[in-house]
Design a protein around this motif. Structure first.
Motif, mmCIF file in Angstrom:
data_model
loop_
_atom_site.group_PDB
_atom_site.id
_atom_site.type_symbol
_atom_site.label_atom_id
_atom_site.label_comp_id
_atom_site.label_asym_id
_atom_site.label_seq_id
_atom_site.Cartn_x
_atom_site.Cartn_y
_atom_site.Cartn_z
ATOM 1 N N ARG A 101 0.833 -1.193 0.000
ATOM 2 C CA ARG A 101 0.000 0.000 0.000
ATOM 3 C C ARG A 101 0.871 1.249 0.000
ATOM 4 O O ARG A 101 1.919 1.260 0.647
ATOM 5 C CB ARG A 101 -0.775 -0.036 1.325
ATOM 6 N N SER A 102 0.421 2.281 -0.707
ATOM 7 C CA SER A 102 1.191 3.522 -0.685
ATOM 8 C C SER A 102 0.976 4.225 0.646
ATOM 9 O O SER A 102 -0.126 4.193 1.204
ATOM 10 C CB SER A 102 0.740 4.425 -1.829
ATOM 11 N N SER A 103 2.035 4.875 1.109
ATOM 12 C CA SER A 103 1.931 5.568 2.397
ATOM 13 C C SER A 103 1.277 6.935 2.247
ATOM 14 O O SER A 103 0.798 7.512 3.209
ATOM 15 C CB SER A 103 3.332 5.724 2.984
ATOM 16 N N ASN A 104 1.250 7.482 1.017
ATOM 17 C CA ASN A 104 0.781 8.873 0.885
ATOM 18 C C ASN A 104 -0.184 9.104 -0.279
ATOM 19 O O ASN A 104 -0.419 10.228 -0.668
ATOM 20 C CB ASN A 104 1.996 9.796 0.744
ATOM 21 N N PHE A 105 -0.699 8.024 -0.884
ATOM 22 C CA PHE A 105 -1.617 8.187 -2.024
ATOM 23 C C PHE A 105 -2.595 7.010 -1.975
ATOM 24 O O PHE A 105 -2.191 5.900 -1.637
ATOM 25 C CB PHE A 105 -0.814 8.175 -3.340
ATOM 26 N N PRO A 106 -3.877 7.254 -2.301
ATOM 27 C CA PRO A 106 -4.857 6.162 -2.152
ATOM 28 C C PRO A 106 -4.725 5.080 -3.223
ATOM 29 O O PRO A 106 -5.600 4.882 -4.054
ATOM 30 C CB PRO A 106 -6.210 6.882 -2.249
ATOM 31 N N VAL A 107 -3.595 4.386 -3.182
ATOM 32 C CA VAL A 107 -3.346 3.348 -4.175
ATOM 33 C C VAL A 107 -2.600 2.187 -3.524
ATOM 34 O O VAL A 107 -1.808 2.386 -2.599
ATOM 35 C CB VAL A 107 -2.545 3.939 -5.370
ATOM 36 N N GLU A 108 -2.933 0.957 -3.946
ATOM 37 C CA GLU A 108 -2.125 -0.181 -3.516
ATOM 38 C C GLU A 108 -1.595 -0.887 -4.762
ATOM 39 O O GLU A 108 -2.235 -0.888 -5.809
ATOM 40 C CB GLU A 108 -2.913 -1.132 -2.607
ATOM 41 N N VAL A 109 -0.396 -1.462 -4.624
ATOM 42 C CA VAL A 109 0.282 -2.048 -5.779
ATOM 43 C C VAL A 109 0.233 -3.569 -5.695
ATOM 44 O O VAL A 109 0.554 -4.153 -4.662
ATOM 45 C CB VAL A 109 1.756 -1.578 -5.832
#
Ligand code: PRT
Ligand code: ZN
Length: 283
Positions: free
Chosen positions: A37-45
């Protein structure tokens, strides 16, 4: 939360992660984790093999993904190609043993061609009305003519070195490819808003690549000439110097042109040419 599929390892992994990082999206480095999960943007990889990315995006398990256009075309799952990303450039070409004379497309009539991209090739030959036997193999396509498995190959070519090493010559380019951002068809509005933010950041990152920031002092009467050499993006940034009769011009130039432009500017009397790295060009 938007989910983006990236290649877990291989040619596109590093550049995809770098693109996200340059776009200000912090993600954990450890690509061995399947999901992070990104720490600063609403996105997970979601990290996957590139072959699986088109289907994963098509069925909505990931909302978007970064993959070669060649894989998108070959897998043929319905997805939207949202943006070309310009890295991972290559072409898909037909190649034959170099000692054979190439007489044109009819050469392939009734021949055996080995490839890992049977879908793209079959469609292309269908369009060209050429009947040939396509032999699907997963890897080391380039050795198949020398072991008698096929008369030619259809494969990815970048520098052309692999073909030369295997005694082959490229005779037809079927498609050009680069990494593309793909998305599930019909993403909802909320997700699309996040995708749009992401795409706009990607555009800025891609635009800044290969660019330099140039500062140059010119006599006032030469400003017009100097601006022809380094045209500005909108209206030129001109700053008067403390020294009367001189101004500083600020401009963004292609890195490849820097030396030529500097030489031209010097010829018209410009001085103190400074070339700086450019971090971002937010567009
Ligand atoms: O493990 P996974 O399934 O995720 O990866 P993969 O092994 O299937 O793919 P990978 O990582 O090799 O390539 C990923 C993508 O990079 C491809 O789908 C293309 O979109 C892009 N790409 C760009 C390339 C190349 N350049 C490339 N040169 N993919 C493969 N090659 C290989 C090609 O197969 C051939 O063997 O490089 C050789 C040719 O290179 P030259 O420079 O000798 O011509
Ligand atoms: Zn693959």
């Amino acid at each position: 939360m938007l989910r983006i599929a990236l290649q877990s390892k291989g040619r596109l992994n590093e550049k995809s992660v770098e693109l996200l990082r340059e776009a200000g999206i912090g993600i954990e480095e450890n690509s061995r984790r399947l999901l992070s999960r990104s720490s600063n943007f609403p996105v997970e990889v979601l990290y996957l093999r590139d072959d699986d990315i088109p289907q994963t995006v098509s069925c909505g398990i990931a909302d978007i993904g970064i993959v070669g256009l060649n894989e998108v075309k070959e897998r043929n799952h319905p997805v939207e190609v949202l943006q070309h990303l310009g890295f991972g450039r290559c072409r898909l070409s037909l190649a034959i043993p170099k000692y054979l004379e190439y007489t044109g497309l009819e050469f392939f009539q009734g021949r055996k061609i080995a490839t890992s991209y049977p879908g793209i090739l079959a469609e292309w030959f269908r369009e060209k009305n050429i009947g040939c036997e396509i032999i699907e193999i997963a890897g080391s396509v380039e050795i198949s003519p020398s072991i008698g498995l096929s008369d030619g190959i259809f494969d990815i070519v970048s520098s052309g070195g692999t073909l030369v090493q295997n005694g082959l010559k490229e005779v037809e380019t079927v498609m050009e490819s680069d990494a593309v951002l793909i998305g599930t068809c019909g993403l909802d509005e909320e997700k699309m808003q996040t995708v749009n933010v992401l795409m706009s950041r990607f555009r800025s990152v891609l635009c800044s690549r290969g660019k330099k920031y140039m500062l140059v002092n010119v006599p006032d009467e030469k400003i017009e000439e100097a601006l022809k050499i380094i045209p500005s993006m909108k209206s030129p940034t001109l700053l008067p110097l403390a020294d009367k009769g001189w101004s500083a011009i600020h401009a963004v130039v292609d890195e490849a042109d820097v030396w030529d432009k500097a030489a031209e500017l010097k010829k018209i009397g410009a001085e103190d040419i400074l070339v700086l790295s450019m971090e971002k060009l937010i567009i």
